[in-house]
Design a protein around this motif. Sequence first.
Motif, PDB file in Angstrom:
ATOM      1  N   ALA A 219       0.796  -1.228   0.000  1.00 32.48           N
ATOM      2  CA  ALA A 219       0.000   0.000   0.000  1.00 32.48           C
ATOM      3  C   ALA A 219       0.832   1.285   0.000  1.00 32.48           C
ATOM      4  CB  ALA A 219      -0.983  -0.013   1.173  1.00 32.48           C
ATOM      5  N   ALA A 223       0.992   3.656  -3.380  1.00 33.95           N
ATOM      6  CA  ALA A 223       0.371   4.978  -3.213  1.00 33.95           C
ATOM      7  C   ALA A 223       1.411   6.074  -3.381  1.00 33.95           C
ATOM      8  CB  ALA A 223      -0.301   5.079  -1.842  1.00 33.95           C
ATOM      9  N   ILE A 242      -2.508   7.605   2.924  1.00 41.58           N
ATOM     10  CA  ILE A 242      -2.092   6.193   2.933  1.00 41.58           C
ATOM     11  C   ILE A 242      -0.618   6.086   3.307  1.00 41.58           C
ATOM     12  CG2 ILE A 242      -1.699   4.148   1.487  1.00 41.58           C
ATOM     13  CD1 ILE A 242      -4.178   5.030  -0.157  1.00 41.58           C
ATOM     14  N   ARG A 245      -0.137   7.062   7.042  1.00 37.00           N
ATOM     15  CA  ARG A 245      -0.674   6.036   7.953  1.00 37.00           C
ATOM     16  C   ARG A 245       0.336   4.916   8.170  1.00 37.00           C
ATOM     17  NH1 ARG A 245      -5.265   5.695   5.725  1.00 37.00           N
ATOM     18  NH2 ARG A 245      -5.037   3.838   4.430  1.00 37.00           N
TER      19      ARG A 245
END
Length: 249
Positions: A219, A223, A242, A245
Amino acid sequence: MILDNPIARGNTAKIYLADNKIIKVFNDLLPDNESTKEANKQKYAYFCGLPVPRVLDVIVINGKQAIVMEYVKGETLGDLFLKDKEQAECYLNTSINMQQKIHSIIPDSIEPMYEKLYRQIEAITIIDESKKIYLLNKLESLTFENRLCHGDFHLFNLIETGNELVVIDWVDASAGDFRADVYRTYLLYLQFSSELAEVYLRLYCEKSGINRTEIFQWAPVIAGARLSENVSSENTKRLIEIVNRHCLM
């Protein structure tokens, strides 16, 4: 060659239909080898036996790079989905079968995904250096067996013609982890519909036997790489969220 109004526009090119051929004319300010690079990827996919439009020529039109390829008459699964959204699972299942067919190919001569992602992450200008270092280290830590990955796989890049499904737009193809390719598709769907994205991911996991966690390890990297593409329709804030995080984990 005289070209009328384009039948489609992308982030890097305009698409024309002329003399029963597709002419993909690239925008200015792209690297001089962009058309050749994409054409070679599409030729490779064709050579692998995949249903791909045949590349006929690489030319220059009014000073712009262009690829001439065969015209595939039909509708995209994306257009069919927009006409009948109740058939979403059917169209996604059909697309996943094709995506897994692509992923079954072990490539021997196509751009490595690692190099492509590394270059994209290095080019990001809207996150701080510490986050870029995190993304590069994360990319370095991931291990996988190289498989052929389309890189921009979604319903609108699949044309249904007769009883065949044809895969178009191979510019982002690479040799890398199919799980990264799956996350990339999920991310593209998420841009338009979280429901569609989740249905796609569920179906892919059910068909492949891999779990969501394996896919989501990619991810932040995918991203982050997407941030360097400067796609006008993309939600940059969502991509940064993203990355942030995962950096905080």
